[in-house]
Design a protein around this motif. Structure first.
Motif, PDB file in Angstrom:
ATOM      1  N   ALA A   1      -4.561  10.523 -10.657  1.00 54.52           N
ATOM      2  CA  ALA A   1      -3.894  11.812 -10.883  1.00 54.52           C
ATOM      3  C   ALA A   1      -2.766  12.010  -9.884  1.00 54.52           C
ATOM      4  CB  ALA A   1      -4.905  12.951 -10.813  1.00 54.52           C
TER       5      ALA A   1
ATOM      6  N   VAL B   1       2.398  10.694 -12.092  1.00 54.90           N
ATOM      7  CA  VAL B   1       2.545   9.969 -13.365  1.00 54.90           C
ATOM      8  C   VAL B   1       1.305  10.158 -14.244  1.00 54.90           C
ATOM      9  CG1 VAL B   1       2.880   7.677 -14.387  1.00 54.90           C
ATOM     10  CG2 VAL B   1       4.166   8.337 -12.345  1.00 54.90           C
TER      11      VAL B   1
ATOM     12  N   VAL C   1      -9.327  10.462 -14.422  1.00 53.94           N
ATOM     13  CA  VAL C   1     -10.172  10.305 -13.237  1.00 53.94           C
ATOM     14  C   VAL C   1      -9.316  10.046 -12.005  1.00 53.94           C
ATOM     15  CG1 VAL C   1     -12.281   9.552 -14.400  1.00 53.94           C
ATOM     16  CG2 VAL C   1     -10.610   7.830 -13.711  1.00 53.94           C
TER      17      VAL C   1
ATOM     18  N   LYS D   1      -9.694   9.438  -7.673  1.00 55.28           N
ATOM     19  CA  LYS D   1     -10.697   9.171  -6.637  1.00 55.28           C
ATOM     20  C   LYS D   1     -10.691  10.212  -5.517  1.00 55.28           C
ATOM     21  CE  LYS D   1      -8.137   5.715  -3.946  1.00 55.28           C
ATOM     22  NZ  LYS D   1      -8.060   4.327  -3.572  1.00 55.28           N
TER      23      LYS D   1
ATOM     24  N   MET E   1       7.274  11.923  -2.586  1.00 53.55           N
ATOM     25  CA  MET E   1       8.544  12.233  -3.238  1.00 53.55           C
ATOM     26  C   MET E   1       8.881  13.713  -3.066  1.00 53.55           C
ATOM     27  SD  MET E   1       7.575  14.202  -6.101  1.00 53.55           S
ATOM     28  CE  MET E   1       9.157  14.436  -6.845  1.00 53.55           C
TER      29      MET E   1
ATOM     30  N   ARG F   1      12.079  14.809  -5.003  1.00 55.10           N
ATOM     31  CA  ARG F   1      13.118  15.175  -5.973  1.00 55.10           C
ATOM     32  C   ARG F   1      12.766  14.709  -7.379  1.00 55.10           C
ATOM     33  NH1 ARG F   1      18.888  13.722  -7.910  1.00 55.10           N
ATOM     34  NH2 ARG F   1      17.975  11.675  -8.106  1.00 55.10           N
TER      35      ARG F   1
ATOM     36  N   HIS G   1     -13.679  11.029  -8.772  1.00 55.18           N
ATOM     37  CA  HIS G   1     -14.185   9.931  -9.608  1.00 55.18           C
ATOM     38  C   HIS G   1     -13.320   8.690  -9.388  1.00 55.18           C
ATOM     39  CE1 HIS G   1     -16.333  13.185 -11.519  1.00 55.18           C
ATOM     40  NE2 HIS G   1     -17.011  12.320 -12.263  1.00 55.18           N
TER      41      HIS G   1
ATOM     42  N   PHE H   1     -12.305   4.855 -10.176  1.00 58.19           N
ATOM     43  CA  PHE H   1     -12.381   3.729 -11.109  1.00 58.19           C
ATOM     44  C   PHE H   1     -12.771   2.474 -10.329  1.00 58.19           C
ATOM     45  CE2 PHE H   1     -10.154  -0.104 -12.378  1.00 58.19           C
ATOM     46  CZ  PHE H   1     -10.520  -0.256 -13.707  1.00 58.19           C
TER      47      PHE H   1
ATOM     48  N   GLY I   1      -1.268   3.899  -8.839  1.00 54.88           N
ATOM     49  CA  GLY I   1      -0.435   3.640  -7.669  1.00 54.88           C
ATOM     50  C   GLY I   1      -0.265   2.173  -7.321  1.00 54.88           C
TER      51      GLY I   1
ATOM     52  N   ALA J   1      -6.104  -0.682  -8.865  1.00 57.31           N
ATOM     53  CA  ALA J   1      -7.300  -1.469  -9.188  1.00 57.31           C
ATOM     54  C   ALA J   1      -7.280  -1.882 -10.659  1.00 57.31           C
ATOM     55  CB  ALA J   1      -8.546  -0.631  -8.888  1.00 57.31           C
TER      56      ALA J   1
ATOM     57  N   GLN K   1       6.355   7.870   8.807  1.00 58.96           N
ATOM     58  CA  GLN K   1       6.788   9.137   8.236  1.00 58.96           C
ATOM     59  C   GLN K   1       5.913  10.227   8.841  1.00 58.96           C
ATOM     60  OE1 GLN K   1       7.561  11.028   3.915  1.00 58.96           O
ATOM     61  NE2 GLN K   1       5.618  10.019   4.130  1.00 58.96           N
TER      62      GLN K   1
ATOM     63  N   ALA L   1       1.278   2.274 -15.769  1.00 58.95           N
ATOM     64  CA  ALA L   1       2.445   3.169 -15.715  1.00 58.95           C
ATOM     65  C   ALA L   1       2.641   3.640 -14.286  1.00 58.95           C
ATOM     66  CB  ALA L   1       2.231   4.369 -16.639  1.00 58.95           C
TER      67      ALA L   1
ATOM     68  N   ASP M   1       3.758   3.698 -10.306  1.00 62.39           N
ATOM     69  CA  ASP M   1       3.757   2.750  -9.180  1.00 62.39           C
ATOM     70  C   ASP M   1       2.804   1.580  -9.392  1.00 62.39           C
ATOM     71  OD1 ASP M   1       5.610   4.301  -7.886  1.00 62.39           O
ATOM     72  OD2 ASP M   1       4.512   4.404  -5.987  1.00 62.39           O
TER      73      ASP M   1
ATOM     74  N   PRO N   1      12.310   4.363  -1.763  1.00 62.58           N
ATOM     75  CA  PRO N   1      12.658   5.727  -2.197  1.00 62.58           C
ATOM     76  C   PRO N   1      14.161   6.011  -2.250  1.00 62.58           C
ATOM     77  CG  PRO N   1      10.888   5.778  -0.578  1.00 62.58           C
ATOM     78  CD  PRO N   1      11.344   4.361  -0.662  1.00 62.58           C
TER      79      PRO N   1
ATOM     80  N   GLY O   1      15.713   7.752  -5.036  1.00 65.32           N
ATOM     81  CA  GLY O   1      14.739   8.665  -5.643  1.00 65.32           C
ATOM     82  C   GLY O   1      14.340   8.282  -7.052  1.00 65.32           C
ATOM     83  N   LEU O   2      14.078   6.996  -7.285  1.00 61.84           N
ATOM     84  CA  LEU O   2      13.784   6.581  -8.663  1.00 61.84           C
ATOM     85  C   LEU O   2      12.315   6.275  -8.913  1.00 61.84           C
ATOM     86  CD1 LEU O   2      16.894   4.311  -9.267  1.00 61.84           C
ATOM     87  CD2 LEU O   2      16.376   6.441 -10.450  1.00 61.84           C
TER      88      LEU O   2
HETATM   89  C1  LIG Z   1       8.612   8.599   1.613  1.00 65.41           C
HETATM   90  C2  LIG Z   1       8.690   8.548   0.140  1.00 65.41           C
HETATM   91  C3  LIG Z   1       9.618   9.350  -0.540  1.00 65.41           C
HETATM   92  C4  LIG Z   1       9.713   9.290  -1.922  1.00 65.41           C
HETATM   93  N1  LIG Z   1      10.642  10.064  -2.580  1.00 65.41           N
HETATM   94  C5  LIG Z   1      10.751   9.989  -3.934  1.00 65.41           C
HETATM   95  C6  LIG Z   1      11.642  10.841  -4.665  1.00 65.41           C
HETATM   96  O1  LIG Z   1      12.326  11.674  -4.098  1.00 65.41           O
HETATM   97  N2  LIG Z   1      11.693  10.701  -6.022  1.00 65.41           N
HETATM   98  C7  LIG Z   1      10.898   9.802  -6.676  1.00 65.41           C
HETATM   99  O2  LIG Z   1      10.992   9.711  -7.909  1.00 65.41           O
HETATM  100  N3  LIG Z   1      10.019   9.027  -6.016  1.00 65.41           N
HETATM  101  C8  LIG Z   1       9.922   9.095  -4.682  1.00 65.41           C
HETATM  102  N4  LIG Z   1       9.006   8.338  -4.016  1.00 65.41           N
HETATM  103  C9  LIG Z   1       8.106   7.466  -4.776  1.00 65.41           C
HETATM  104  C10 LIG Z   1       6.972   8.297  -5.361  1.00 65.41           C
HETATM  105  O3  LIG Z   1       6.274   8.993  -4.371  1.00 65.41           O
HETATM  106  C11 LIG Z   1       6.039   7.389  -6.153  1.00 65.41           C
HETATM  107  O4  LIG Z   1       6.824   6.613  -7.038  1.00 65.41           O
HETATM  108  C12 LIG Z   1       5.037   8.221  -6.935  1.00 65.41           C
HETATM  109  O5  LIG Z   1       4.102   8.838  -6.088  1.00 65.41           O
HETATM  110  C13 LIG Z   1       4.292   7.341  -7.946  1.00 65.41           C
HETATM  111  O6  LIG Z   1       3.435   8.146  -8.678  1.00 65.41           O
HETATM  112  P1  LIG Z   1       2.146   7.515  -9.359  1.00 65.41           P
HETATM  113  O7  LIG Z   1       1.469   8.671 -10.010  1.00 65.41           O
HETATM  114  O8  LIG Z   1       2.529   6.335 -10.162  1.00 65.41           O
HETATM  115  O9  LIG Z   1       1.283   6.938  -8.166  1.00 65.41           O
HETATM  116  P2  LIG Z   1       0.606   7.700  -6.868  1.00 65.41           P
HETATM  117  O10 LIG Z   1       1.438   8.871  -6.543  1.00 65.41           O
HETATM  118  O11 LIG Z   1       0.416   6.627  -5.906  1.00 65.41           O
HETATM  119  O12 LIG Z   1      -0.749   8.203  -7.474  1.00 65.41           O
HETATM  120  C14 LIG Z   1      -1.786   7.314  -7.765  1.00 65.41           C
HETATM  121  C15 LIG Z   1      -3.079   8.106  -7.791  1.00 65.41           C
HETATM  122  O13 LIG Z   1      -4.130   7.244  -8.214  1.00 65.41           O
HETATM  123  C16 LIG Z   1      -5.265   7.501  -7.409  1.00 65.41           C
HETATM  124  N5  LIG Z   1      -6.104   6.301  -7.411  1.00 65.41           N
HETATM  125  C17 LIG Z   1      -5.850   5.108  -6.821  1.00 65.41           C
HETATM  126  N6  LIG Z   1      -6.845   4.243  -7.057  1.00 65.41           N
HETATM  127  C18 LIG Z   1      -7.758   4.904  -7.814  1.00 65.41           C
HETATM  128  C19 LIG Z   1      -9.008   4.531  -8.371  1.00 65.41           C
HETATM  129  N7  LIG Z   1      -9.524   3.312  -8.180  1.00 65.41           N
HETATM  130  N8  LIG Z   1      -9.687   5.441  -9.102  1.00 65.41           N
HETATM  131  C20 LIG Z   1      -9.185   6.694  -9.297  1.00 65.41           C
HETATM  132  N9  LIG Z   1      -7.999   7.094  -8.766  1.00 65.41           N
HETATM  133  C21 LIG Z   1      -7.292   6.203  -8.054  1.00 65.41           C
HETATM  134  C22 LIG Z   1      -4.689   7.827  -6.040  1.00 65.41           C
HETATM  135  O14 LIG Z   1      -5.604   8.534  -5.240  1.00 65.41           O
HETATM  136  C23 LIG Z   1      -3.466   8.629  -6.426  1.00 65.41           C
HETATM  137  O15 LIG Z   1      -3.744  10.008  -6.510  1.00 65.41           O
HETATM  138  C24 LIG Z   1       8.875   8.400  -2.629  1.00 65.41           C
HETATM  139  C25 LIG Z   1       7.929   7.611  -1.950  1.00 65.41           C
HETATM  140  C26 LIG Z   1       7.842   7.685  -0.576  1.00 65.41           C
HETATM  141  C27 LIG Z   1       6.826   6.822   0.140  1.00 65.41           C
END
Ligand SMILES: Cc1cc2nc3c(=O)[nH]c(=O)nc-3n(C[C@H](O)[C@H](O)[C@H](O)COP(=O)(O)OP(=O)(O)OC[C@H]3O[C@@H](n4cnc5c(N)ncnc54)[C@H](O)[C@@H]3O)c2cc1C
Length: 542
Positions: free
Chosen positions: A10, A13, A31, A33, A43, A45, A143, A145, A179, A183, A203, A298, A300, A307, A310-311
């Protein structure tokens, strides 16, 4: 337990995907964790395309209300410290100013919504509360995975609940939005490739409630969003959405050093509290595949970007909305086999492109930082020459980070099995957006009247736009589309401006606003076109 789609993770994305699935009536379980969203910086922006997407989900106003005030400038500064005159100021419009520019623009070159600064720790709880209100979405924090198996009919995940018990969740499809350390991706044996561990930085997050009103730069208060410090530690200060919280990035050797680094950066005594300091690494990585069988990746979990530009999250939000309607179509029975197959083809090329855009921006950043000289602070001719030189290079190179409108709006799906592509096509430009209705592209935003865009009248299914008062007989195409079972709206738009910008009388667009087909006459094989649009036929049928 059974569900139609299991979303793992959560972050922004996974939450966006769950919301888009839920509003389309797809039953999904999300789900996560963590026990709850965390107050950690990441992020800040949402770019213009992401805000257009959130607008279509009915969320743009809520996100703006929770984010940075619309009147605060988005300027970027380069300085020796915050209490010295800036070496360079790059002015960028506030949301309010950008909205005024958009209102006055009639050529399709601007987005329907400007960007919005909102910190990830504000966005995630907001999206969580939206997801929790959707009857079709079951949100389960705490929860984790653990692993999965799949066969031709279903996929099953093993999940550990908050009491430490493991349980199985069976779904038609699983999406790993978990992310960078995914996993789900590891379970599928999919590798990330590219450049890992390019730079390690710390940071830190600070609560500094008075800084915004006292920003000492220039004649003060020099309000902006980013302050790059011209030093040899890659120091970079970012305003967060409340204007009371700030983050600082720097290459230091231990977390405690981030206090002194903050104080040096600000340059005046200021009341503050350091709430967090942690290490992170810069990566430019792309997954070999965006899924296998009934399991998809989907965000990260599929791509990691620096960053700069900001993409990162913004690309992930694009993944989520590409996948959501395709999953819904497949579950509803009208989506053909090519529809889900097209997800990887369409989105992996954009992941690849945006990793490239992020590399381009970050090389620009490195180029001006490489002009740092130890004498830059000296009140000598050499010091002045070093300052002038760094500012001159930064005036070119830093713009690569902040002016990415082409990467944000101009992406186009090439070689997709569900788009009737035309040979040739515009190049991918990171810095420039040229409005186009080339198949695969996002439909440009054009006003129908003040305050009402073509985007605002396009529904959640397919839409056939009939432009400029065309008299073309599209009954066969409409019949063919409806015969597939896909939802279709027919939208006559007689106003001149959209026809002028779009360049065609007839345009078929998909639920995500991307163009499937365009023409001035009805298609010669309407059934073939309809079959391609819903993924039921090879693209040669167009
Ligand atoms: C310093 C910094 C600045 C940034 N600035 C920007 C910006 O301005 N604009 C931008 O677009 N992007 C930015 N980014 C990138 C952005 O933060 C990430 O691309 C974004 O968080 C990705 O989202 P996500 O949902 O894919 O993954 P994440 O945000 O990593 O979320 C993944 C989630 O999955 C959960 N998870 C992991 N493993 C499990 C499991 N086994 N079971 C259940 N849950 C699990 C995690 O706890 C987490 O909540 C920045 C990144 C950094 C480090």
């Amino acid at each position: 337990m059974n569900t139609q789609v299991l979303v793992v993770g959560a972050g922004p994305v996974g939450l966006t995907l769950a919301i888009d699935l839920g509003r389309r009536g797809v039953h999904c379980t999300l789900v996560e964790k963590k026990a709850a969203p965390e107050f950690l910086p990441k992020m800040e922006r949402c770019n213009a395309r992401t805000m257009e997407i959130f607008r279509r989900m009915g969320l743009a106003d809520r996100i703006r209300a929770a984010g940075l005030d619309r009147r605060v400038p988005m300027d970027v500064y380069i300085a020796l410290a915050m209490n010295e005159p800036p070496l360079l100021r790059l002015p960028y419009p506030s949301v309010a100013e950008a909205e005024e520019q958009t209102a006055a623009c009639g050529d399709g070159s601007m987005p329907r919504e400007p960007y919005q600064l909102i910190s990830q720790y504000t966005l995630e709880p907001l999206l969580k509360s939206v997801a929790e209100q959707l009857p079709a979405v079951d949100v389960r924090y705490g929860h984790e995975f653990l692993c999965l198996s799949q066969d031709e009919r279903r996929a099953t995940a093993t999940v550990r609940d908050p009491d430490g018990r493991t349980r199985e969740i069976t779904a038609q499809f699983i999406v790993g939005c978990d992310g960078g350390a995914s996993a789900v991706r590891k379970q599928l044996g999919i590798q990330l490739r590219g450049e890992g561990n390019l730079l390690r930085l710390y940071q830190a997050l600070y609560y500094a409630p008075d800084l915004f009103d006292r920003i000492p730069i220039g004649d003060g208060p020099g309000r902006g969003r980013h302050y790059h410090i011209a030093d040899d530690r890659a120091t970079f200060l970012i305003m967060q959405d409340s204007t009371k919280h700030w983050t600082l990035h720097a290459v230091v050797d231990r977390p405690e050093a981030m206090r002194a680094q903050f104080e040096r950066t600000i340059g005046i005594p200021i009341r503050y509290e350091m709430l967090y300091a942690g290490e992170w690494k810069q990566n430019l990585l792309l997954a070999d595949r965006y899924g296998a069988g009934r399991v998809f990746l989907a965000g990260d979990s599929a791509h990691l970007m620096i960053p700069t530009g900001g993409l990162g999250m913004n690309t992930g939000v694009g993944d989520a909305i590409d996948l959501a309607w395709k999953l819904q179509a497949t579950l509803a029975g009208w989506g053909g086999p090519s529809l889900l197959r097209s997800y990887e083809i369409e989105r992996r090329q954009i992941g690849d492109c945006n990793v490239g855009a992020s590399r381009y921006a970050s090389l620009g950043r490195r180029a001006w930082r490489s002009q740092f000289r130890p004498e830059i602070r000296n009140a000598t001719p050499e010091g002045e020459a070093a300052r002038e030189n760094l500012a001159r290079v930064a005036n070119v190179e830093q713009r690569k980070t902040n002016e990415m409108i082409g990467a944000e709006l101009g992406y186009r799906y090439v070689g997709s099995p569900v788009v009737c592509d035309e040979p040739g096509g515009p190049e991918r430009l990171f810095r420039e957006y040229v409005p186009t209705t080339w198949p695969g592209a996002r439909l440009p935003h054009v006003w129908l009247e003040p305050g009402r865009s073509v985007h605002d009248v396009v529904g959640d299914g397919y839409t056939l736009l009939r432009l400029g008062g065309t008299r073309a007989d599209t009954a066969d195409l409409e019949r063919a589309m409806r015969a597939t079972g896909a939802p279709l709206d027919v939208l006559p738009i007689d106003a001149c401006a959209p026809r002028d910008v779009y360049g065609y009388d007839l345009i078929l667009i998909r639920p995500d606003l991307h163009v499937v087909w365009r023409g001035n006459r009805p298609p010669s094989d309407p059934a073939g076109l309809a079959a391609v649009a819903v993924g039921a036929a090879p693209v040669s049928a167009c």
